[in-house]
Scaffold this active site. Structure first.
Site: not given
Ligand code: GLN
Length: 534
Positions: A19-20, A56, A190, A193, A224, A383-384, A386, A509, A511
């Site tokens: 969806k995203g 997770y 189905k 639907q 359909k 972060c960790l 580094m 971070h 990223e």
């Protein structure tokens, strides 16, 4: 345009349909037509934000520039739309309840019984509409979860109410799954639907359906679905599995989804062509890249591909802009030992040591860092990661036995990474780290400075521990440089070993600040060094 239009994206049949990605892709197409677009995510879980969730559970926690811990879909929104989101773009059931309960405690409901309808739904509606104050042409609201989930009900009730109130200024796009049943050699509609029926029972008639399937569906099936779901045939869009999520906007555009959306919202479709040139150039370049960049991502959440989502995407983007195909190897840090490190990492062009919390897999990360340092392998610590670079250097170069982070060993004789002062009295875990964008001043001539091409940068953070400045001189004398620091607090943000080819650790971070059209400079520089064999 100004008269804000609302687009809801809901999902049915199963979760993880993307969806995203559909929301972000539609946003991209509207943006490419010159409109001002934003996207927000509503998550039905009770956590106030995903900051306290294990990766997770829902994948990585994405951090906005204004310092809010959010769902990873916000990362997609930023990467697709090349824009910044904020705390208003991510709302959970927990946050809705928290503000309603706060208000109740302050007497804000003046003696009335506080109920899901209207009080919770009113608060949801308020959050949905909140962004309209910023003059967006389109607000896309993705409703997390799947139609039929108990916890999604208040959100869907809000969608019903707003559709009724906003009329032609609001549509609902519903994404479902069309499974292929091998025994019958058929695609089955189905479940779609049923899922649309469930939405209709809640009072919502979807305006557009997006069918996710493995391959293209025949026109008979589309006919359909349109008939049984009460949707125009042209408004049944297909979302077939593709090579990369970044192709989804193009696939939706081929089916005219942007034009259908504009028509349904009574927006005049301008004759000007939609501008997807830069986007398509990126896809072309990605496709054309044959040679590989083999990167080992050393972390402790390697079984869930979404746990390091932004890092993986930033690496991929940087590889494309270096005309390489990313060959990403997820390496479980717990498995790394002195005995196998050579065999595990020797074949990598570069190593990225991941962020994280807690002791599990920590020693393995230190072994990986040592291997990279001693073998002059391009290495990026985030972060960790580094902090591992700092600890490993303290133990093996400075000879500080037992050096550690206070997070891992409170009684370490050399806490080269220590708890930040303002973190010392914190009791609540949620939202209490050093979060969001901060200034960093880079030292001229360093790898980081050369990568960014400027002294003052802003990057986002998510941490409690920091480089212990008492040791700074000792590190610099022995060859590990503090290449970037916060101008206000002096907090060390970047470390480097200048005598090595590319050995950079960032407390921040990078990223989170890497989009398809604007890849992060430090990731670009890392990949460039990794593939440079001289
Ligand atoms: N656990 C470390 C800290 O809190 C690093 C956090 C991270 O990698 N995001 O400082």
């Amino acid at each position: 345009m100004a008269n804000t239009k609302y687009i809801f994206v809901t999902g049915g049949v199963i979760s993880s349909l993307g969806k995203g990605i559909v929301a972000a892709s539609l946003g991209k197409l509207l943006q490419a037509r010159g409109y001002k677009v934003t996207i927000q995510k509503f998550d039905p879980y009770i956590n106030v934000d995903p900051g306290t969730l294990n990766p997770y559970e829902h994948g990585e926690c994405y951090v906005t520039a204004d310092g809010y811990e959010t769902d990873l879909d916000l990362g997609h929104y930023e990467r697709f739309l090349n824009m910044q989101t904020s705390r208003t773009n991510s709302v959970t059931t927990g946050r809705i309840y928290q503000s309603v309960i706060d208000r109740e405690r302050k007497g804000g409901y003046e003696g009335r019984t506080v109920q899901v309808i209207p009080h919770i739904t009113d608060e949801i509606n308020r959050n949905i509409k909140f962004l309209s104050e910023q003059n967006y042409d389109f607000i896309i609201s993705e409703i997390g979860g799947t139609v039929g989930d108990i916890e999604s009900l208040p959100f869907l009730e809000s969608v019903r109410q707003l559709k009724r109130e906003l009329g032609r200024n609001c549509i609902c796009v519903h994404l479902t799954y069309v499974p292929y049943i091998a025994a019958a050699a058929e695609y089955k509609t189905k479940p779609t639907q049923h899922s649309v029926k469930q939405l209709q029972e809640l009072g919502i008639q979807p305006d557009i359906l997006v069918l996710r399937s493995v391959e293209t569906l025949g026109t008979d099936l589309i006919h359909k679905v349109a008939l049984f779901c009460n949707v125009e045939e042209s408004a049944v869009i297909q979302s077939v599995d593709v090579d990369t999520i970044y192709e989804v906007p193009c696939r939706l555009q081929q089916q005219n989804m942007d034009v259908i959306v504009l028509n349904k919202l009574d927006v005049k479709v301008s004759a000007e062509a939609i501008d997807m040139k830069n986007w398509n150039d990126f896809l072309q370049r990605r496709k054309a890249a044959v040679k590989k960049a083999k990167i080992g991502l050393v972390g402790k959440y390697t079984k869930h591909k979404d746990a390091y989502k932004s890092i993986c995407e930033a690496l991929m983007q940087a590889a494309v802009y270096n005309d390489r195909k990313l060959d990403l190897q997820l390496i479980l840090s717990e498995d790394i030992t002195e005995a196998n490190v050579e065999e595990t990492l020797a074949g990598m062009d570069g190593i990225l040591v991941a962020p994280g919390f807690g002791e599990r897999g920590f020693e393995g990360k230190l072994i990986a860092v040592r291997y990279a340092r001693e073998n002059n392998k391009p290495c990026f610590g985030v972060c960790l990661g580094m902090q591992c670079m700092v600890i490993e250097f303290a133990r093996n170069v400075l000879g500080l036995a037992g050096a550690n982070s206070a997070e891992m060993d409170k009684s370490s004789p050399h806490k080269v990474i220590d708890l930040m002062d303002d973190q010392k009295n914190i009791i609540y875990l949620g939202g209490s780290m050093r979060l969001g964008s901060y200034d960093c001043v880079l030292k001229k001539g360093t790898v980081a400075y050369l990568a960014y091409g400027q002294e003052l940068i802003q990057e986002r953070h998510r941490h409690r521990y920091e480089f212990n400045s008492e040791y700074r001189q000792q590190f610099e004398d022995a060859g590990m440089l503090c290449a970037g620091e916060n101008p206000g607090t002096g907090l060390v943000e970047v470390v480097e070993i200048p005598s090595l080819k590319w050995f950079v650790g960032t407390q921040y971070h990078p990223e989170y600040n890497s989009t398809v059209l604007k890849p992060n400079p430090l990731f670009l520089s890392f990949i460039k060094a990794a593939i440079d064999k001289q």
